[in-house]
Design a protein around this motif. Structure first.
Motif, PDB file in Angstrom:
ATOM      1  N   LEU A   1       0.861  -1.240   0.025  1.00 23.65           N
ATOM      2  CA  LEU A   1      -0.087   0.193  -0.084  1.00 23.65           C
ATOM      3  C   LEU A   1       0.734   1.234   0.032  1.00 23.65           C
TER       4      LEU A   1
ATOM      5  N   ALA B   1       0.927   4.021  -3.064  1.00 21.40           N
ATOM      6  CA  ALA B   1       0.669   5.391  -3.039  1.00 21.40           C
ATOM      7  C   ALA B   1       1.959   6.431  -3.332  1.00 21.40           C
TER       8      ALA B   1
ATOM      9  N   TRP C   1       2.019   2.693  -9.403  1.00 17.24           N
ATOM     10  CA  TRP C   1       1.500   1.434  -9.581  1.00 17.24           C
ATOM     11  C   TRP C   1       2.354   0.285 -10.101  1.00 17.24           C
TER      12      TRP C   1
ATOM     13  N   GLY D   1       4.582  -0.749  -7.261  1.00 18.38           N
ATOM     14  CA  GLY D   1       3.542  -1.462  -6.403  1.00 18.38           C
ATOM     15  C   GLY D   1       3.315  -2.779  -7.022  1.00 18.38           C
TER      16      GLY D   1
ATOM     17  N   THR E   1      -2.607  -8.242  -1.314  1.00 14.66           N
ATOM     18  CA  THR E   1      -1.765  -7.147  -2.028  1.00 14.66           C
ATOM     19  C   THR E   1      -2.218  -6.564  -3.096  1.00 14.66           C
TER      20      THR E   1
ATOM     21  N   ALA F   1      -4.344  -3.902  -1.954  1.00 13.10           N
ATOM     22  CA  ALA F   1      -3.488  -2.779  -1.423  1.00 13.10           C
ATOM     23  C   ALA F   1      -3.132  -1.822  -2.665  1.00 13.10           C
TER      24      ALA F   1
ATOM     25  N   ILE G   1      -5.890   0.299  -3.956  1.00 14.62           N
ATOM     26  CA  ILE G   1      -6.127   1.490  -3.169  1.00 14.62           C
ATOM     27  C   ILE G   1      -4.783   2.274  -3.039  1.00 14.62           C
ATOM     28  N   GLY G   2      -3.619   1.860  -3.094  1.00 13.83           N
ATOM     29  CA  GLY G   2      -2.564   2.899  -3.094  1.00 13.83           C
ATOM     30  C   GLY G   2      -2.645   3.574  -4.466  1.00 13.83           C
TER      31      GLY G   2
END
Length: 430
Positions: free
Chosen positions: A114, A118, A122, A125, A168, A171, A174-175
């Motif tokens: 996350l 953020a 992405w 991530g 994950t 997350a 969302i991030g």
């Protein structure tokens, strides 16, 4: 272009009171997370999942360090988090609970994904999510290959691995959404700030146009009338002697020059980029300024170093014998910076004008010297006539002189003399 998370909060919120950066807040929050991981993860791995105390400590420390490190170095954070997760999976008792992702390890790895999504985007991530999937596949392969778990009993392990992948991935989503939202808000704040700046500039330009119009209607019109009257005086008033004709001719020339400068100022006030440009006066124009002042009846003495005046019969030289030195012909006028020359001229012009206004009839002495610096000194004696009431805006001339000289890094002193006169002295850098 997305704003960096390292930008101060004052830029993000548009407020000038905030001084703590967004990165600083992230370090504070991730620091609390790291402490919590050490305080919870280490005992849980050792006491609940049966890991050796030393390995449990190392795994907890790796997972704890991954959070604050990811704020500035997300790739290193992924490596630390993956190492901690893999170590915890290999050292815990497989029958002690969820495996290969114990609960504490799983939660902190989800927080890590996350945070990276953020702050770093992405793509980074997604790399963290894929790293977690690789850890799951690797540990399951090891368990089956070495017969630690029979293939028929892999259901709970596969469920734990897919749970890690799902959490994950969530997350990551969302991030990424938080990053896009934050970026959009920053762009909105930036657009509002730019809009406010443009609105301020537009209002300033309107105000300058209004001032320019008033100057044109009042001052420029009056100067035009003076010029016309002085020019036509010999034809309207025949029989004048030569000295009187010279006075009117001088008045006409001064008014035309003042009108020309006034029109240039009006163009600047209006922000007219297409305004005609003319060479600015320099130190070499000070003698003509003094001569024009003398023609009005004032007593003005001038002392100026000959090196500051262009050499007769030679073209201006742009070469120097060294930094701050004169040209090969000994001509300082060729190497005096244009800004310094203009400032020296305006200083003499303003100081002499002040003397004429505030000390009518007084003798004026102008000295301009050159050395390591350009020295300018204008001194006048006491007034020989009744002083007029100061006009509105009196005192602004000295303020303007200080601003001009200060902008060049020079110094100005001004004050009365013991005999009731006034002195203005300045030192200008070369």
């Amino acid at each position: 272009m997305h704003a960096s998370p390292r930008e101060p909060l004052a830029k993000v919120t548009g407020k000038t009171t905030a001084s703590f950066s967004a990165t600083g807040w992230l370090y504070v929050l991730t620091g609390f997370g790291a402490v919590a991981q050490l305080a919870i993860g280490w005992p849980v791995l050792a006491a609940v999942h049966g890991a050796h105390v030393l390995w449990a400590m190392i795994a907890a420390m790796l997972l704890a360090a991954a959070l604050p490190v990811s704020v500035s170095r997300p790739r290193l954070g992924i490596l630390l988090g993956a190492a901690g997760a893999l170590l915890s999976a290999l050292t815990v008792n497989l029958d002690s609970g969820p495996w290969p992702w114990p609960v504490t390890t799983l939660l902190w790895y989800v927080f890590l994904v996350l945070l990276i999504a953020a702050t770093a985007g992405w793509r980074t991530g997604a790399a963290a999510v894929l790293t977690g999937a690789v850890i799951s596949a690797l540990t399951l392969t090891v368990a089956v290959t070495f017969g630690i778990y029979p293939a028929a009993a892999l259901g709970p392990l596969l469920g734990n691995a897919f749970l890690c992948l799902a959490l994950t991935a969530a997350a990551l989503s969302i991030g990424t959404a938080l990053r896009q939202l934050t970026s959009s808000r920053r762009q909105l704040v930036q657009e509002r700030r730019l809009t406010a700046e443009e609105e301020t500039k537009r209002r300033e330009l309107q105000q300058r146009n209004r001032i320019a119009q008033e100057l044109h209607d009042v001052v420029a019109h009056s100067l035009s009338v003076i010029s016309v009257q002085a020019t036509t005086a010999p034809y309207r008033l025949p029989g004048m002697d030569e000295s009187t004709l010279g006075e009117f001719d001088s008045i006409a020339g001064s008014s035309r020059r003042a009108l020309s400068e006034m029109r240039g100022l009006l163009a600047v006030l209006r922000g007219d980029d297409a305004a005609q440009l003319a060479p600015q006066p320099t130190i070499a124009d000070i003698p003509s300024l003094v001569a024009s002042t003398r023609s009005s009846g004032a007593t003005v003495d001038l002392e100026i170093d000959p090196e500051l005046l262009p050499q007769r019969g030679t073209a201006p030289s742009h070469g120097t014998s060294g930094p701050g030195g004169p040209s090969a012909a000994g001509d300082w006028s060729a190497v005096v910076p244009p800004a310094t020359g203009l400032t020296a001229y305006r200083l003499v012009q303003e100081a002499v004008s002040n003397a004429l206004r505030h000390a009518p009839g007084a003798a004026i002495r102008v000295q301009v010297t050159v050395g390591d610096l350009i020295g300018v000194r204008v001194v006048n004696g006491p007034s020989t006539r009744t002083l007029a009431v100061p006009a509105p805006g009196a005192g602004l001339g000295l303020k303007g002189i200080r601003e001009r000289v200060g902008a060049l890094g020079g110094t100005v002193t001004a004050g009365p003399t013991p005999d009731g006169g006034f002195t203005v002295k300045a030192r200008l850098p070369l």
